[in-house]
Design an enzyme around this catalytic site. Structure first.
Site, mmCIF file in Angstrom:
data_model
loop_
_atom_site.group_PDB
_atom_site.id
_atom_site.type_symbol
_atom_site.label_atom_id
_atom_site.label_comp_id
_atom_site.label_asym_id
_atom_site.label_seq_id
_atom_site.Cartn_x
_atom_site.Cartn_y
_atom_site.Cartn_z
ATOM 1 N N SER A 128 -122.677 68.269 44.157
ATOM 2 C CA SER A 128 -123.703 68.190 45.312
ATOM 3 C C SER A 128 -124.650 68.541 44.708
ATOM 4 O O SER A 128 -124.912 69.772 44.046
ATOM 5 C CB SER A 128 -123.296 68.957 46.442
ATOM 6 O OG SER A 128 -122.005 68.499 47.171
ATOM 7 N N ARG A 183 -109.899 57.794 56.017
ATOM 8 C CA ARG A 183 -109.691 58.926 55.767
ATOM 9 C C ARG A 183 -108.984 59.837 56.810
ATOM 10 O O ARG A 183 -109.327 59.797 57.987
ATOM 11 C CB ARG A 183 -111.116 59.267 55.366
ATOM 12 C CG ARG A 183 -111.549 58.643 54.089
ATOM 13 C CD ARG A 183 -113.315 58.433 54.192
ATOM 14 N NE ARG A 183 -113.804 57.679 52.985
ATOM 15 C CZ ARG A 183 -113.534 56.464 52.843
ATOM 16 N NH1 ARG A 183 -113.199 55.752 53.773
ATOM 17 N NH2 ARG A 183 -114.091 56.049 51.722
ATOM 18 N N ARG A 200 -108.298 64.263 57.198
ATOM 19 C CA ARG A 200 -108.632 65.575 56.554
ATOM 20 C C ARG A 200 -107.782 66.609 57.200
ATOM 21 O O ARG A 200 -107.379 66.799 58.246
ATOM 22 C CB ARG A 200 -110.133 66.132 57.293
ATOM 23 C CG ARG A 200 -111.239 65.086 56.441
ATOM 24 C CD ARG A 200 -112.816 65.050 57.286
ATOM 25 N NE ARG A 200 -113.615 64.244 56.813
ATOM 26 C CZ ARG A 200 -113.769 63.086 57.062
ATOM 27 N NH1 ARG A 200 -112.662 62.317 57.903
ATOM 28 N NH2 ARG A 200 -114.575 62.258 56.435
ATOM 29 N N THR A 210 -114.861 67.564 45.413
ATOM 30 C CA THR A 210 -116.224 67.527 45.427
ATOM 31 C C THR A 210 -116.488 69.258 45.167
ATOM 32 O O THR A 210 -116.009 69.971 45.817
ATOM 33 C CB THR A 210 -116.559 67.151 46.872
ATOM 34 O OG1 THR A 210 -116.021 65.851 46.899
ATOM 35 C CG2 THR A 210 -117.939 67.008 47.154
ATOM 36 N N ASP A 228 -150.030 85.769 54.150
ATOM 37 C CA ASP A 228 -148.834 86.117 54.891
ATOM 38 C C ASP A 228 -147.967 87.175 53.832
ATOM 39 O O ASP A 228 -147.302 87.862 54.434
ATOM 40 C CB ASP A 228 -148.099 84.873 55.608
ATOM 41 C CG ASP A 228 -146.805 85.445 56.223
ATOM 42 O OD1 ASP A 228 -147.157 86.113 57.412
ATOM 43 O OD2 ASP A 228 -145.753 85.034 55.679
ATOM 44 N N CYS A 234 -125.925 76.886 51.651
ATOM 45 C CA CYS A 234 -126.643 75.607 51.829
ATOM 46 C C CYS A 234 -127.040 75.665 53.456
ATOM 47 O O CYS A 234 -126.118 75.973 54.159
ATOM 48 C CB CYS A 234 -126.017 74.383 51.570
ATOM 49 S SG CYS A 234 -125.761 74.237 49.700
ATOM 50 N N TYR A 273 -127.920 73.364 55.257
ATOM 51 C CA TYR A 273 -127.711 72.428 56.260
ATOM 52 C C TYR A 273 -126.119 72.421 56.348
ATOM 53 O O TYR A 273 -125.378 71.534 57.299
ATOM 54 C CB TYR A 273 -127.906 70.992 55.714
ATOM 55 C CG TYR A 273 -127.535 70.618 54.367
ATOM 56 C CD1 TYR A 273 -126.159 70.030 54.218
ATOM 57 C CD2 TYR A 273 -128.428 70.859 53.146
ATOM 58 C CE1 TYR A 273 -125.743 70.020 52.917
ATOM 59 C CE2 TYR A 273 -127.920 70.620 51.896
ATOM 60 C CZ TYR A 273 -126.471 70.054 51.517
ATOM 61 O OH TYR A 273 -126.056 69.825 50.573
#
Length: 636
Positions: A178, A317, A319, A154, A606, A84, A86
């Site tokens: 996601s 939280r 981690r 997740t 292009d 990904c 980001y």
């Protein structure tokens, strides 16, 4: 306004239980099935027991501001099967040597310690946690911990459908998936890999097994996927989803820019224009999500406002990274290695002292979005950021540069009438449907790309065979005065402040004459740079949004709809391009449509220029416009 036909399309596909694998049309949710009752009833009984036997909370996990940290996120791996844009820098990340990562026993030892001190919720993240071979065994052993009420994961969803039945039996109680786009081609661009249909299959499986809600995390990025907000919201009408829009956050290597961030308030305003009845739900204690629902919808939407409205005051939280470091704040760069102390033989009491000292140093709040952007921090992939997303609404991040969309294995988009050939068939991947026949004659199979599904696609395709005079209507059909110059001939922007808002729509076209060699490669999708038509379609959509940045005297227009279509004309060895834009406002969208068609044409050039320099771009023109004081225009 533009969302109504999109919503109808989503509902039609839902009723058909269709799973599309095209590169152009948004694909929607699978059908619901009865939950797996024995598993959900067992989880319910476990939660009730734990609620009745809650122990006093540990001072070691309480910071100097009185925040009790009952939620632990554990990263199982730094590796991921997606890339990904980001989350991971373009150049990749330097992975920690395996010997320096936490072992399974070390993960469970730390989990037991935290649960003993009051943690009642653990979320497994990565990287991608479901690529770890012993993930099911880890869940099963966590489930045995007395006092642990919730075990979540997740995931990017690629392996979810295959593993979820085993994970549920092991004790998995919450799922976050996601997904930043409903357009398969854009999915490949964002994650640099294929797999859109596997993610959709994972959502299907989660609903089938009774998870409610199934949380879908969407990072919203301006210029990339903010135009899909309404499509994501429409998913919650018929399914028990919690679509969570996440504000784009800065991490090392993701080229964060404030202009790329779409704020919570902006997203809410956009959604309320379509659904004014949108209502806010009460906020849960320590929740990072601002939840909303539309009356009559099964699911809900949420917003994670880490940038515009932080929720540090109620943060509960902590981690643990895959290499064993404790992070007390997602946006902080201070970490302490629990792994090193564990391997040095530290006792439980010594570990608690170290953990308590780190928690005690936690600040009241993070330093704000602009300071965070300048701070050195791990890339998201090495933090396991997406463990946070399960409790947050999702917002889509913006991608800083547009690269070629991988074309290998891509299928051309078919007309909607042929989408039924790709229905969900239990858990099997659909067979490739036949191409939609001959559209232009001369033995050329259809190859149509569109930014939005449309049941009347064929009727809206370009027809440039004849050159007929244009027609216009209205009291001010033409003007003999230039409107963008002042009385002395200097450039000036038109003041539209007093003009009424009306519905505006414009369609423009362009033609790229490729020549036989380049045309053949485009038709067979064999260009080395990738899929010319797919990339050009995305470029056209992007260009329409940025018209006011490119054309100095153009006003910024909030477009409600953009469609870019490309088709091949074998007789001319040409790519025929059509761009259409729609908005409601005081000024027209002709320039947006023309810019869309022109940039799509330049992108085709292009992509093909290495094959042939004898390529011509031409016939860039306005086909039609409607709305405004000067009346309508139609080129017959």
């Amino acid at each position: 306004m533009a969302a109504q036909p999109v919503s109808r399309m989503i509902r039609w596909l839902l009723r058909s239980s269709a799973r599309g694998c095209s590169s152009g049309a948004p694909v929607t949710q699978p059908s619901r099935r009865e939950p797996s009752r024995p598993a959900t009833e067992e989880l319910s009984r476990r939660r009730q027991f734990l609620r009745e036997h809650t122990a006093p909370f540990s001072a070691f996990l309480t910071d100097s501001f009185g925040r009790q940290h009952s939620y632990l996120r554990i990263s199982l791996t730094e590796k991921c099967n997606l890339r990904c844009q980001y989350c991971m820098p373009e150049e990749g990340v330097l992975l920690t040597p395996k010997a320096d990562l936490l072992t399974t026993e070390e993960i469970l030892t730390l989990a037991r310690l935290f649960v003993k001190e009051g943690v009642d919720k653990i979320r497994l993240t990565g990287g991608e946690p479901l690529i770890r071979r012993d993930v099911v065994d880890i869940v099963a052993q966590l489930y045995q911990l007395e006092g642990l009420k919730t075990i979540g994961v997740t995931t990017n969803g690629i392996n979810l459908a295959r593993l979820l039945p085993s994970l549920q039996k092991a004790g998995l109680s919450a799922i976050n998936i996601s997904l930043d786009t409903l357009v398969p081609a854009k999915f490949e661009f964002i994650v640099r890999r294929k797999g859109f249909h596997k993610v959709m299959e994972g959502i299907h499986k989660a609903i089938e097994l009774g998870y409610n809600p199934v949380k879908v995390n969407c990072v919203v990025m301006r210029g990339l996927n903010e135009d899909e907000l309404l499509n994501f919201v429409a998913l919650t009408e018929g399914l028990p989803l919690d679509v969570r829009f996440i504000e784009y956050m800065p991490f090392d290597g993701n080229k964060w820019n404030f202009k790329k961030m779409v704020s919570y308030k902006e997203m809410v305003d956009t959604i309320q224009q379509q659904w004014p009845e949108l209502e806010k739900l009460p906020e849960e204690k320590s929740s990072t999500a601002k939840a909303f629902r539309i009356p009559g919808f099964q699911g809900q939407i949420s917003f994670i406002t880490s940038m515009s409205e932080h929720f540090c005051g109620t943060c509960n939280r902590l981690r643990i990274t895959a290499d064993g470091n404790l992070k007390v704040c997602l946006f902080g760069n201070s970490e302490v290695s629990l792994r090193d102390h564990l391997r040095a033989g530290a006792s439980e009491e010594e570990l608690l002292t170290i953990i308590g000292a780190a928690v005690g140093r936690k600040k009241r709040q993070h330093s704000g979005m602009f300071n965070i952007a300048q701070m050195k921090n791990r890339p998201m992939i090495l933090i396991g950021l997406f463990l946070m997303f399960q409790d947050f609404p999702t917002a889509s991040p913006i991608i800083s540069s547009w690269g070629p969309v991988p074309a290998q294995g891509r299928r051309p988009r078919l007309l909607l009438s042929h989408l039924r050939a790709t229905l969900w068939k239990e858990h099997r991947a659909p067979e490739a449907p036949p191409l939609a026949g001959q559209w232009l004659g001369a033995g050329s199979p259809l190859r149509l790309y569109s930014s939005q599904a449309d049941s009347d696609t064929a009727s809206m395709c370009l027809s440039l065979g004849t050159q007929a005079p244009a027609t216009a209507s209205g009291p001010w059909a033409t003007s003999d005065q230039l409107t963008h110059v002042d009385s002395e001939g200097r450039a000036a922007m038109v003041d539209v402040g007093k003009k009424p808002d009306t519905d505006r729509e414009a369609v423009a076209s362009a033609v790229v004459l490729l020549g036989p060699v380049a045309f053949e490669l485009v038709q067979q999708n064999q260009l080395k740079k990738g899929d010319a038509l797919g990339v050009a379609q995305l470029a056209g959509v992007q260009a329409a949004k940025l018209t006011s940045h490119l054309i100095p005297l153009c006003h910024h227009v909030a477009l409600s709809h953009i469609k870019v279509q490309l088709r091949l004309d074998p007789a001319r060895h040409a790519v025929m391009i059509q761009g259409s834009c729609r908005a409601r406002g005081p000024t027209g969208v002709e320039m947006e449509a023309l810019t869309s068609a022109a940039v799509a044409a330049l992108t085709v050039y292009d992509m093909c220029k290495a094959v042939s320099r004898d390529i011509e771009i031409g016939e860039i023109k306005l086909i039609s416009k409607t709305g405004g004081q000067r009346g309508d225009f139609h080129r017959a």
